[in-house]
Write a protein that holds these residues in place. Structure first.
Motif, mmCIF file in Angstrom:
data_model
loop_
_atom_site.group_PDB
_atom_site.id
_atom_site.type_symbol
_atom_site.label_atom_id
_atom_site.label_comp_id
_atom_site.label_asym_id
_atom_site.label_seq_id
_atom_site.Cartn_x
_atom_site.Cartn_y
_atom_site.Cartn_z
ATOM 1 N N THR A 50 0.826 -1.202 0.000
ATOM 2 C CA THR A 50 0.000 0.000 0.000
ATOM 3 C C THR A 50 0.860 1.253 0.000
ATOM 4 O O THR A 50 0.559 2.217 -0.704
ATOM 5 N N THR A 117 -1.078 -5.204 -4.078
ATOM 6 C CA THR A 117 -2.379 -5.065 -3.433
ATOM 7 C C THR A 117 -3.462 -5.251 -4.492
ATOM 8 O O THR A 117 -3.222 -5.031 -5.687
ATOM 9 N N CYS A 118 -4.643 -5.607 -4.033
ATOM 10 C CA CYS A 118 -5.705 -5.895 -5.017
ATOM 11 C C CYS A 118 -6.473 -4.628 -5.322
ATOM 12 O O CYS A 118 -7.661 -4.528 -5.051
ATOM 13 N N TRP A 145 -7.493 -0.716 -2.855
ATOM 14 C CA TRP A 145 -8.237 -1.779 -2.183
ATOM 15 C C TRP A 145 -9.025 -1.263 -0.986
ATOM 16 O O TRP A 145 -10.124 -1.700 -0.709
ATOM 17 N N ILE A 290 -1.809 -11.713 -5.492
ATOM 18 C CA ILE A 290 -2.102 -10.605 -4.581
ATOM 19 C C ILE A 290 -1.042 -10.645 -3.474
ATOM 20 O O ILE A 290 -0.538 -11.717 -3.141
ATOM 21 N N ASP A 291 -0.716 -9.489 -2.891
ATOM 22 C CA ASP A 291 0.412 -9.439 -1.941
ATOM 23 C C ASP A 291 0.276 -10.402 -0.758
ATOM 24 O O ASP A 291 1.231 -11.096 -0.384
ATOM 25 N N ALA A 292 -0.924 -10.473 -0.189
ATOM 26 C CA ALA A 292 -1.096 -11.356 0.970
ATOM 27 C C ALA A 292 -0.827 -12.807 0.575
ATOM 28 O O ALA A 292 -0.248 -13.590 1.350
ATOM 29 N N HIS A 293 -1.236 -13.161 -0.628
ATOM 30 C CA HIS A 293 -1.067 -14.536 -1.098
ATOM 31 C C HIS A 293 0.408 -14.839 -1.357
ATOM 32 O O HIS A 293 0.877 -15.959 -1.106
ATOM 33 N N GLY A 325 0.595 -5.937 7.246
ATOM 34 C CA GLY A 325 1.191 -4.692 6.763
ATOM 35 C C GLY A 325 0.270 -3.549 7.104
ATOM 36 O O GLY A 325 -0.038 -3.323 8.283
ATOM 37 N N THR A 326 -0.199 -2.830 6.092
ATOM 38 C CA THR A 326 -1.218 -1.795 6.315
ATOM 39 C C THR A 326 -2.465 -2.480 6.865
ATOM 40 O O THR A 326 -3.162 -1.961 7.733
ATOM 41 N N SER A 327 -2.739 -3.678 6.324
ATOM 42 C CA SER A 327 -3.856 -4.507 6.796
ATOM 43 C C SER A 327 -3.264 -5.831 7.266
ATOM 44 O O SER A 327 -2.078 -6.069 7.075
ATOM 45 N N TRP A 344 -13.481 -14.636 3.783
ATOM 46 C CA TRP A 344 -13.478 -14.781 2.324
ATOM 47 C C TRP A 344 -13.101 -16.204 1.914
ATOM 48 O O TRP A 344 -12.303 -16.863 2.576
ATOM 49 N N GLU A 359 -9.613 -16.733 3.525
ATOM 50 C CA GLU A 359 -8.829 -15.533 3.840
ATOM 51 C C GLU A 359 -9.600 -14.636 4.790
ATOM 52 O O GLU A 359 -10.554 -13.969 4.395
ATOM 53 N N ARG A 427 -13.647 -6.476 8.396
ATOM 54 C CA ARG A 427 -13.583 -7.359 7.227
ATOM 55 C C ARG A 427 -13.980 -8.772 7.647
ATOM 56 O O ARG A 427 -14.800 -9.404 7.014
HETATM 57 O O1 LIG Z 1 -7.019 -7.399 0.382
HETATM 58 C C1 LIG Z 1 -5.904 -7.765 0.562
HETATM 59 C C2 LIG Z 1 -5.502 -9.138 0.222
HETATM 60 O O2 LIG Z 1 -6.574 -9.899 -0.238
HETATM 61 C C3 LIG Z 1 -4.835 -6.859 1.187
HETATM 62 O O3 LIG Z 1 -5.259 -6.433 2.417
HETATM 63 C C4 LIG Z 1 -4.629 -5.664 0.407
HETATM 64 O O4 LIG Z 1 -4.182 -6.140 -0.816
HETATM 65 C C5 LIG Z 1 -3.611 -4.728 1.055
HETATM 66 O O5 LIG Z 1 -2.463 -5.372 1.519
HETATM 67 P P1 LIG Z 1 -1.330 -4.661 2.425
HETATM 68 O O6 LIG Z 1 -1.907 -4.441 3.773
HETATM 69 O O7 LIG Z 1 -0.221 -5.685 2.443
HETATM 70 O O8 LIG Z 1 -0.934 -3.409 1.727
#
Ligand SMILES: O=C(CO)[C@H](O)[C@H](O)COP(=O)(O)O
Ligand SMILES: Nc1ncnc2c1ncn2[C@@H]1O[C@H](COP(=O)(O)OP(=O)(O)O)[C@@H](O)[C@H]1O
Length: 582
Positions: A50, A117-118, A145, A290-293, A325-327, A344, A359, A427
C-alpha cells in the motif's frame, strides 16, 4: 480453448490435492537437486504494498541478495476515496529493480514475479490511464483496495443473495472489484466507464506491463472478481448487478485468459519493459499473486523440523499465514472447501495450487497503529526522543513500555484500557463495514506513558481480532495450531509476542524478514521452469527463522480481556440500535 479448460490444463501440472509438501532437499547441483553449491540462479521479486514498492534479488535457496524500496503516491481526495497512479507505481518498480541488479551477472537472472495489493487499475482501449475521480485527473487511475466509496453498490450486490456470494464468506466486501466497477458505471460514465478498455487487478496490470500479455491470474480473479476456478465467470451475476456490459466481448475487459499463479506468460519480459526495469529481455515472467497470497507462499511451506512445533507432525493445513502490513490477512488452506461465515473464500487454488483457501482479514492494522500513535498529543515528543536515540518510534515505544511495566508482564499495563480496532469497518469475521473503532478507559493524560499504553492496547486489540478470526475458522472446520507471520508488522517484537500470547499459538517468523518478496520470487522461479511446481519452490525457498512461543502464565488475563473485547462490539451494536430506533 475456453477459459475453464485453459486453467485446468495448467492445474494438471500441480501436485495432487492435499499431498504433503515435499521437504527441502539439501545437496549440490542443478535447481532440481537443491543447492549447497554457490547458487547460480537468481529470481527477481517485486512487491507492491500500500505504501511502497519493494524489489529483491533472491537465489534458489530463498536467500535475499539485494533489496530496495521506494514509497509510492497515494491520494485521498475525499473521505473513504483512496487513489493511486499506475504510472507512478510502474516507475517505482523500475527504480527499485534497477537498484537490486546493479553489478549482478544478468545471465543468472532466470525469472521475475510480481505481487501487489488488489487495487483496481483502469485503462482505455489503447491502454492509457483513465480517471477514477470526478476531477478527471487521469494520473489517478487506480481505486485502491481500502477505498470504501462503493457502499451503496455493495449493499445492492449483497441484497441479490447471488450464489457467487457463498464464495466470499456470504457477504461481498466493499473492497472487492464488482462494487467498484458498478460505482464507476454509475458515477463516471462518460469520463471513465464508456471509454474503458481494460480493468486490471494491480498484480495483473504489472504482469501485462512486463509481457504485453493481458492474461489474468487465477488468484486475483477468484479472490476479488467472483471468477470460479471450476466454472469460470457467471453471466447471471453480472446481469443481476447491472454490469451485463462486461459479458460482451467474452469478458475481454476484465479477463478471458486465466492462468494459475507462477505460470509463465507469453514470451517473457518484452524489450521495452526489460530496458525500463534493467533486466534481460526474454526472462520468464510469472502470472502474479495478490500481496497477501505471495506472503502466504513465502512462509507457509517451510520445513519446521527441529523447532519443537506441534505443526511438525501435522498437515500443512494446520498452519495459518498472517500477513501484517497496512492490513492483516489470515490465510488458511484446506483439502476440501470450508465455508466460514464472514471469512473470504473458499477459493480453489488461489494461493497454494490444489488447496482451497480461506482468507480472513482486518482492513487496517499497521495503518491503525500508525494512526493511534501519530494522532496522540505526545507524538512530537516521541519522534524527537526516538530520533535522538537513532531508533524507530516502535522500538522506542517498546523499550518505554519495558521501563514503565515494572515487575509485571508488559501486557498487564492495559488492565483498564481496551480498544475495538474496526476504525475502517470489520472485514472478518463480522463482515460489517459500518462498524467503528472504540476505546474505553481514557484519562486526561497527554504524556508519553499514555501514548505507549494506548499503542499497546491497539496492538492487543489487533491480536484479539486475529483470535476472533481463528476461532471462527476453527468453528467452521479448520484445525489450526501455528501462526506464520510476515509483513511490516512482523518486524515489531511486541506485535509478534502479543499475537502468540493472545492466540495461545506459537508464531513462526521466517529467516528472510521480507517473506512477501520471497513469495514473489517463488513465482519467478516457477515461471523459469527451475522448479516442477509451486509446492516444490515453496518448500525449498521458505525457511524458518525464529519461533516465538506464547507466555502461558498470562493466559487468564488475556482470556478476560478477550471477553471485554467481544462485549465491546455488542455494546456498539446496542448503541446503534438505540440511535436508529424510533
Ligand atoms: O485485500 C488484501 C488481500 O486480499 C490486502 O489487504 C490488500 O491487498 C492490502 O495489503 P497490504 O496491507 O499488504 O498493503
Ligand atoms: N521496523 C518496524 N517496526 C515496527 N513496525 C513496523 C516496522 N516497519 C513497518 N512497520 C509497520 O508495518 C506497517 C507497514 O507494513 P508494510 O508491510 O510495509 O505495508 P504495506 O505492504 O501495506 O505497504 C506500518 O504501518 C507500520 O505500522
Amino acid at each position: 480453448m475456453d477459459i475453464q479448460t485453459h486453467v485446468l490444463t495448467h492445474m494438471q501440472q500441480v501436485l495432487p490435492l492435499a499431498e504433503p509438501l515435499p521437504s527441502p532437499v539439501h545437496g549440490r547441483g542443478t535447481m532440481m537437486s537443491g543447492g549447497d553449491q554457490e547458487p547460480d540462479h537468481y529470481y527477481v521479486g517485486i512487491d507492491v504494498g500500500t505504501g511502497s514498492v519493494r524489489a529483491a534479488l533472491v537465489d534458489q535457496r530463498g536467500v535475499l541478495l539485494a533489496f530496495a524500496e521506494q514509497p509510492i503516491k497515494k491520494w485521498e481526495p475525499q473521505f473513504n476515496h483512496h487513489e493511486q497512479s499506475s504510472e507512478d507505481i510502474w516507475a517505482a518498480c523500475c527504480r527499485v529493480t534497477k537498484e537490486i541488479v546493479q553489478g549482478i551477472d544478468a545471465h543468472r537472472i532466470r525469472g521475475l514475479g510480481f505481487d501487489a495489493t488488489c487495487s483496481l487499475v483502469v485503462l482505455d482501449k489503447e491502454f492509457h490511464p483513465l480517471p477514477v475521480n470526478r476531477e478527471g485527473d487521469s494520473s489517478r487511475n487506480i481505486i485502491m483496495w481500502l477505498d470504501h466509496r462503493a457502499v451503496s453498490q455493495v449493499h445492492r450486490i449483497n441484497e441479490t443473495k447471488h450464489s457467487v456470494l457463498q464464495y466470499v464468506g456470504g457477504v461481498m466486501s466493499v473492497e472487492m472489484q464488482a462494487p467498484k466497477l458498478l460505482w464507476l458505471k454509475e458515477n463516471l460514465r462518460e469520463i471513465c466507464w464508456d471509454k474503458a478498455g481494460h480493468f486490471f487487478d494491480l498484480p495483473d496490470f504489472l504482469s501485462w506491463k512486463a509481457t504485453g500479455v493481458t492474461a489474468r491470474s487465477l488468484c486475483s480473479l477468484v479472490c476479488k472478481w467472483t471468477y470460479s476456478a471450476e466454472k469460470g465467470w457467471d453471466d447471471s451475476f453480472w446481469k443481476m448487478i447491472g454490469l451485463e456490459d462486461l459479458i460482451g466481448d467474452n469478458y475481454n475487459k476484465i479477463g478471458n485468459l486465466v492462468l494459475p499463479p507462477g505460470a509463465s506468460l507469453g514470451s517473457g519480459l518484452i524489450p521495452e519493459a526489460a530496458r525500463e526495469l534493467g533486466l534481460p529481455s526474454g526472462i520468464a515472467v510469472a502470472a502474479s499473486l495478490i500481496d497477501a497470497h505471495a506472503g502466504g507462499l513465502g512462509v507457509i511451506g517451510a520445513d519446521v523440523r527441529g523447532h519443537g512445533l506441534t505443526c511438525e507432525g501435522q498437515p500443512v493445513t494446520s498452519r495459518l499465514a498472517v500477513i501484517c502490513g497496512t492490513s492483516s490477512c489470515h490465510m488458511g488452506i484446506s483439502k476440501d472447501p470450508i465455508f466460514v461465515p464472514g471469512v473470504w473464500g473458499p477459493y480453489f487454488s488461489a494461493m497454494v495450487p490444489g488447496f482451497w483457501l480461506n482468507e480472513g482479514g482486518q482492513s487496517v492494522t499497521g495503518k491503525l497503529i500508525d494512526h493511534m500513535v501519530q494522532s496522540h498529543p505526545a507524538f512530537p515528543e516521541l519522534q524527537a526522543k526516538a530520533t535522538a536515540r537513532c531508533q524507530s518510534i516502535y522500538a522506542y515505544l517498546n523499550s518505554h513500555l519495558d521501563l514503565i511495566k515494572k515487575a509485571q508482564p508488559v501486557g498487564f499495563l492495559t488492565v483498564d484500557l481496551h480498544v475495538w480496532p474496526d476504525f475502517h469497518g470489520n472485514r472478518s469475521p463480522l463482515a460489517d463495514l459500518t462498524l467503528k473503532g472504540m476505546v474505553t478507559g481514557l484519562t486526561l493524560s497527554r504524556d508519553l506513558d499514555d501514548l505507549a499504553v494506548l499503542y499497546l492496547a491497539t496492538i492487543q486489540a489487533i491480536a484479539f481480532g486475529t483470535r476472533f478470526i481463528i476461532e471462527t475458522m476453527e468453528a467452521a472446520g479448520h484445525s489450526l495450531s501455528t501462526l506464520f507471520l510476515c509483513g511490516g508488522l512482523s518486524k515489531n517484537p511486541l506485535f509478534v509476542q502479543m499475537h502468540a500470547d493472545i492466540t495461545g499459538m506459537p508464531v513462526v517468523l521466517s529467516q528472510e524478514v521480507e517473506s512477501v518478496l520471497v513469495g514473489a520470487a517463488i513465482l519467478g522461479a516457477c515461471a523459469s521452469g527451475d522448479f516442477a511446481s509451486v509446492q516444490e519452490a515453496m518448500a525449498r525457498m521458505s525457511k524458518v527463522g525464529k519461533v516465538v512461543f506464547p507466555e502461558r502464565a498470562d493466559k487468564k488475563y488475556y482470556d478476560k480481556k478477550y471477553q471485554v473485547f467481544l462485549r465491546m462490539v455488542e455494546h456498539q451494536k446496542e448503541y446503534s440500535a438505540i440511535m436508529n430506533g424510533s
